[in-house]
Design a protein around this motif. Sequence first.
Motif, PDB file in Angstrom:
ATOM      1  N   UNK A  39      27.309  37.435  56.730  1.00 45.35           N
ATOM      2  CA  UNK A  39      28.742  37.215  56.846  1.00 45.35           C
ATOM      3  C   UNK A  39      29.463  38.444  56.313  1.00 45.35           C
ATOM      4  N   UNK A  40      30.489  38.886  57.047  1.00 42.70           N
ATOM      5  CA  UNK A  40      31.306  40.015  56.591  1.00 42.70           C
ATOM      6  C   UNK A  40      32.768  39.589  56.581  1.00 42.70           C
ATOM      7  N   UNK A  41      33.546  40.255  55.751  1.00 41.88           N
ATOM      8  CA  UNK A  41      34.979  39.966  55.709  1.00 41.88           C
ATOM      9  C   UNK A  41      35.743  41.165  55.166  1.00 41.88           C
ATOM     10  N   UNK A  42      36.973  41.311  55.624  1.00 46.26           N
ATOM     11  CA  UNK A  42      37.885  42.309  55.046  1.00 46.26           C
ATOM     12  C   UNK A  42      38.991  41.607  54.262  1.00 46.26           C
ATOM     13  N   UNK A  43      38.880  40.262  54.181  1.00 47.38           N
ATOM     14  CA  UNK A  43      39.849  39.465  53.418  1.00 47.38           C
ATOM     15  C   UNK A  43      39.086  38.568  52.439  1.00 47.38           C
ATOM     16  N   UNK A  47      37.418  30.920  49.191  1.00 46.15           N
ATOM     17  CA  UNK A  47      36.943  30.038  50.262  1.00 46.15           C
ATOM     18  C   UNK A  47      35.747  30.652  50.991  1.00 46.15           C
ATOM     19  N   UNK A  48      35.881  31.906  51.411  1.00 46.00           N
ATOM     20  CA  UNK A  48      34.794  32.582  52.127  1.00 46.00           C
ATOM     21  C   UNK A  48      33.572  32.728  51.227  1.00 46.00           C
ATOM     22  N   UNK A  59      26.972  37.865  51.828  1.00 44.91           N
ATOM     23  CA  UNK A  59      28.352  38.206  52.163  1.00 44.91           C
ATOM     24  C   UNK A  59      28.602  39.676  51.833  1.00 44.91           C
ATOM     25  N   UNK A  60      29.090  40.419  52.821  1.00 44.91           N
ATOM     26  CA  UNK A  60      29.357  41.844  52.656  1.00 44.91           C
ATOM     27  C   UNK A  60      30.840  42.082  52.910  1.00 44.91           C
TER      28      UNK A  60
END
Length: 266
Positions: A39-43, A47-48, A59-60
């Motif tokens: 899983x990746x996110x910029x926010x 929750x994530x 998570x990255x």
Amino acid sequence: MNDIREKHTFVICAYKESRYLEECIISLKKQTVKSEILMVTSTPNAFISGMAEKYNIPLIVNEGEGGIVQDWNFGYRQCKTHYVTIAHQDDVYFKDYARRAVTFLEKAKKPLIYFSDYCEIRDGKKVADNQLLKMKRLLLSPLKIKAFQNSRFVRRRSLALGDGICCPAVTFATQNLPKQVFTVHFRSDEDWEAWERLSKMKGTFAYDSTIQMGHRIHEESETSIIIGDNARSHEDYEMYCKFWPKWIAKLLVNVYSKSQDSNKTR
């Protein structure tokens, strides 16, 4: 083929706090064969992080420039396997998606992408047949013939009247593709622009005409927002100009814009 983690990765692009993220994760966990899941996110938010921890998914965080295309490219770069699916957080993948994707790709001499047919998910219900889906299936119908999947001419003709390929339904054969598949330019047609560039390459567009995933249509989706502010018609015109003279491109935009009503939630 019970475990394909060395071959295939689902990378989930998580954004803010989507109420559909967990349903997407569960659909990946329930695949008939086991793939790597990232899983990746910029926010980044609680929750994530909580979802990643709950389902034991690495998570990255993308600490560079954010945005849809930027997150797709970032997620793509994090994967080490030959085959990569960029999973959209609002969508679901049916249980045989990964197995079929890898099977199709490994049967191709030089695979570029695999993509399946899809259904829409509206108000929690699967919609497998409407005007827009019929149009997209018609555009892709020549690619049901395996010999045509290797033809640059046929692929470009299939894309010349519109984008029939659903972005989250695509799995990339990374060893045969550029290090960056998407370019930062469009808000809506970034995937169509990518297919147009990839269609010029030597290799196979492996088309699976069975429905293997569900694409959610809801008022918070980026596609619905873009259609609402009329940005998509400008992008469609630019894309049609890659295939046609400008006067034909203008006519096609007028015809295709009417089909956008099928993507509206109301």
